[in-house]
Motif scaffolding. Structure first.
Motif, PDB file in Angstrom:
ATOM      1  N   ALA A  74       0.706  -1.017   0.002  1.00 24.36           N
ATOM      2  CA  ALA A  74       0.041   0.184  -0.079  1.00 24.36           C
ATOM      3  C   ALA A  74       0.963   1.088  -0.196  1.00 24.36           C
ATOM      4  O   ALA A  74       1.603   1.318   0.831  1.00 24.36           O
ATOM      5  CB  ALA A  74      -0.835   0.234   1.191  1.00 24.36           C
ATOM      6  N   SER A  75       0.750   1.965  -0.741  1.00 18.29           N
ATOM      7  CA  SER A  75       1.656   3.327  -1.010  1.00 18.29           C
ATOM      8  C   SER A  75       1.098   4.423  -0.640  1.00 18.29           C
ATOM      9  O   SER A  75       1.699   5.602  -0.467  1.00 18.29           O
ATOM     10  CB  SER A  75       2.221   3.608  -2.521  1.00 18.29           C
ATOM     11  N   THR A  76      -0.215   4.247  -0.028  1.00 22.28           N
ATOM     12  CA  THR A  76      -1.017   5.387   0.779  1.00 22.28           C
ATOM     13  C   THR A  76      -1.585   5.068   1.835  1.00 22.28           C
ATOM     14  O   THR A  76      -1.949   3.608   1.920  1.00 22.28           O
ATOM     15  CB  THR A  76      -1.945   6.222  -0.498  1.00 22.28           C
ATOM     16  N   LEU A  77      -1.878   6.130   2.678  1.00 23.50           N
ATOM     17  CA  LEU A  77      -2.857   5.668   3.916  1.00 23.50           C
ATOM     18  C   LEU A  77      -4.301   4.976   3.346  1.00 23.50           C
ATOM     19  O   LEU A  77      -4.853   4.119   3.996  1.00 23.50           O
ATOM     20  CB  LEU A  77      -3.173   6.797   4.673  1.00 23.50           C
ATOM     21  N   GLN A  78      -4.948   5.597   2.527  1.00 24.29           N
ATOM     22  CA  GLN A  78      -6.107   5.146   1.996  1.00 24.29           C
ATOM     23  C   GLN A  78      -5.890   3.634   1.462  1.00 24.29           C
ATOM     24  O   GLN A  78      -6.726   2.868   1.835  1.00 24.29           O
ATOM     25  CB  GLN A  78      -6.862   5.874   0.712  1.00 24.29           C
ATOM     26  N   GLN A  79      -4.914   3.352   0.540  1.00 25.55           N
ATOM     27  CA  GLN A  79      -4.767   1.873   0.070  1.00 25.55           C
ATOM     28  C   GLN A  79      -4.550   0.922   1.261  1.00 25.55           C
ATOM     29  O   GLN A  79      -5.275  -0.083   1.198  1.00 25.55           O
ATOM     30  CB  GLN A  79      -3.524   1.816  -0.806  1.00 25.55           C
ATOM     31  N   ALA A  80      -3.909   1.336   2.473  1.00 24.47           N
ATOM     32  CA  ALA A  80      -3.592   0.670   3.366  1.00 24.47           C
ATOM     33  C   ALA A  80      -4.914   0.634   4.313  1.00 24.47           C
ATOM     34  O   ALA A  80      -5.152  -0.790   4.671  1.00 24.47           O
ATOM     35  CB  ALA A  80      -2.624   1.435   4.256  1.00 24.47           C
ATOM     36  N   ARG A  81      -5.673   1.437   4.256  1.00 22.09           N
ATOM     37  CA  ARG A  81      -7.087   1.118   4.968  1.00 22.09           C
ATOM     38  C   ARG A  81      -7.980   0.288   4.304  1.00 22.09           C
ATOM     39  O   ARG A  81      -8.627  -0.651   4.772  1.00 22.09           O
ATOM     40  CB  ARG A  81      -7.720   2.517   5.154  1.00 22.09           C
ATOM     41  N   ASN A  82      -7.956   0.370   2.988  1.00 22.03           N
ATOM     42  CA  ASN A  82      -8.789  -0.701   2.065  1.00 22.03           C
ATOM     43  C   ASN A  82      -8.057  -2.101   2.271  1.00 22.03           C
ATOM     44  O   ASN A  82      -8.978  -2.921   2.486  1.00 22.03           O
ATOM     45  CB  ASN A  82      -8.561  -0.423   0.591  1.00 22.03           C
ATOM     46  N   LEU A  83      -6.950  -2.514   2.339  1.00 25.03           N
ATOM     47  CA  LEU A  83      -6.248  -3.606   2.601  1.00 25.03           C
ATOM     48  C   LEU A  83      -6.609  -4.115   3.850  1.00 25.03           C
ATOM     49  O   LEU A  83      -6.830  -5.304   4.229  1.00 25.03           O
ATOM     50  CB  LEU A  83      -4.952  -3.691   2.144  1.00 25.03           C
ATOM     51  N   LEU A  84      -6.502  -3.266   4.797  1.00 21.46           N
ATOM     52  CA  LEU A  84      -6.728  -3.612   6.309  1.00 21.46           C
ATOM     53  C   LEU A  84      -8.182  -4.237   6.484  1.00 21.46           C
ATOM     54  O   LEU A  84      -8.628  -5.142   7.278  1.00 21.46           O
ATOM     55  CB  LEU A  84      -6.319  -2.495   7.127  1.00 21.46           C
TER      56      LEU A  84
END
Length: 149
Positions: free
Chosen positions: A62-72
């Motif tokens: 995840a290269s952004t916070l939003q991508q990380a939240r989606n994966l989490l």
């Protein structure tokens, strides 16, 4: 007695050889790969971390916070490796999401800057990008994968 699993190594220990042996032994005894969320905006560093970690670990980037939240929200991770400086904000802002959605995940901060004692208390480990070795990375990832005693 069967001594087939004994590996003899000469001193001084060759760190690369030791790491290869650990990876080989853990891949033979482990049936499940760990799934690691790597929150990092530098794809080259991500590739290096993947190579350092070896074949027993699967990564999601995840290269952004939003991508990380989606994966989490979508997947269950054994470990989260977190960069603190991301294009859309501070990695520290992800801590509540990680702790709420992935309470069993080991949380590692991989940073280029020093952290305070208070910040150290919030995570399982802090590794400096400029000084992390493959052995340190594997130990940090694997520490919580052992069953509790």
């Amino acid at each position: 007695q069967d001594y087939a699993d004994i590996v003899w190594m000469n001193k001084p220990i060759d760190e690369a050889q030791l790491l290869r042996e650990i990876i080989t032994l853990t891949s033979e005894t482990s049936t499940a790969q760990s799934l690691i969320l790597h929150v990092e905006d530098d794809p080259d560093l991500h590739a290096v971390i993947c190579r350092m970690a070896g074949n027993n670990h699967s990564f999601r980037l995840a290269s952004t916070l939003q991508q990380a939240r989606n994966l989490l929200n979508r997947e269950k991770f054994t470990t989260v490796i977190l960069d603190l400086e991301l294009p859309d904000g501070s990695g520290w802002s992800l801590l509540p999401d990680i702790r709420a959605q992935q309470p069993q995940a080991r949380l590692l901060v991989l940073t280029g800057t020093d952290t305070t004692q208070e910040e150290l208390m919030k995570v399982d480990a802090v590794l400096l990008k400029s000084r992390v070795t493959p052995t340190q990375l594997l130990e940090a990832i694997s520490a919580k994968l052992e069953p509790p005693t």
